[in-house]
Write a protein that holds these residues in place. Sequence first.
Motif, PDB file in Angstrom:
ATOM      1  N   VAL A  74      48.260  34.864  12.728  1.00  0.00           N
ATOM      2  CA  VAL A  74      47.182  35.727  13.196  1.00  0.00           C
ATOM      3  C   VAL A  74      45.894  35.241  12.545  1.00  0.00           C
ATOM      4  N   VAL A  75      44.834  35.146  13.335  1.00  0.00           N
ATOM      5  CA  VAL A  75      43.519  34.809  12.792  1.00  0.00           C
ATOM      6  C   VAL A  75      42.941  36.090  12.206  1.00  0.00           C
ATOM      7  N   GLU A  76      42.722  36.093  10.911  1.00  0.00           N
ATOM      8  CA  GLU A  76      42.152  37.254  10.229  1.00  0.00           C
ATOM      9  C   GLU A  76      40.627  37.236  10.293  1.00  0.00           C
ATOM     10  N   ARG A  77      40.040  36.042  10.158  1.00  0.00           N
ATOM     11  CA  ARG A  77      38.577  35.868  10.188  1.00  0.00           C
ATOM     12  C   ARG A  77      38.243  34.515  10.776  1.00  0.00           C
ATOM     13  N   GLY A  78      37.098  34.438  11.435  1.00  0.00           N
ATOM     14  CA  GLY A  78      36.613  33.162  11.942  1.00  0.00           C
ATOM     15  C   GLY A  78      37.174  32.804  13.299  1.00  0.00           C
ATOM     16  N   VAL A  79      36.972  31.521  13.668  1.00  0.00           N
ATOM     17  CA  VAL A  79      37.411  31.001  14.963  1.00  0.00           C
ATOM     18  C   VAL A  79      38.133  29.679  14.722  1.00  0.00           C
ATOM     19  N   LEU A  80      39.391  29.596  15.145  1.00  0.00           N
ATOM     20  CA  LEU A  80      40.200  28.390  15.005  1.00  0.00           C
ATOM     21  C   LEU A  80      40.189  27.621  16.312  1.00  0.00           C
ATOM     22  N   SER A  81      39.785  26.348  16.260  1.00  0.00           N
ATOM     23  CA  SER A  81      39.855  25.459  17.427  1.00  0.00           C
ATOM     24  C   SER A  81      41.115  24.620  17.283  1.00  0.00           C
ATOM     25  N   HIS A  82      41.899  24.549  18.334  1.00  0.00           N
ATOM     26  CA  HIS A  82      43.216  23.924  18.285  1.00  0.00           C
ATOM     27  C   HIS A  82      43.293  22.842  19.349  1.00  0.00           C
ATOM     28  N   HIS A  83      43.798  21.647  18.994  1.00  0.00           N
ATOM     29  CA  HIS A  83      43.912  20.532  19.932  1.00  0.00           C
ATOM     30  C   HIS A  83      45.305  19.923  19.850  1.00  0.00           C
TER      31      HIS A  83
END
Length: 144
Positions: free
Chosen positions: A73-82
């Motif tokens: 789970v993303v708790e904070r921010g923005v994760l970019s995934h490739h």
Amino acid sequence: MHQASRLTLALALTGLAVGLAPATANATPGRGVSAVTLFDHVVGGTQYVLKEITLAPGGSTGWHFHPGVVSGVVERGVLSHHDATCASDGVYHAGQAITEASGPGYVHIGRNLGTEPVVLEVLYRVPVGQEPAVDVPNPGCSFD
């Protein structure tokens, strides 16, 4: 997240990754990554490891795969995934869940392209004796 919530997450999720395993030749280890282990328990032949992972701005997990299923789970921010084709296979915002497939057929990278840290709660479900993530070389993308 409270300790009880972390334990509930650890037990509820079945199996994100961060290249925290020993590096292989020409591997692309993570940068700007820190992790704190919150839970580590073996049940039968499966090890359940819950980590809080932080990616600094400009940081990445490095290219890797997982020998087991990973959920987070993303708790904070923005994760970019490739994925290994260099294509984006997801952008995950605070509050969103992410699940990653297992095996060397799913090489991928997580990056923080923002200006604030990305904080993830991640549960690894791996066979006992295996690392949660295996670093691999960049598959030919212009970023790492």
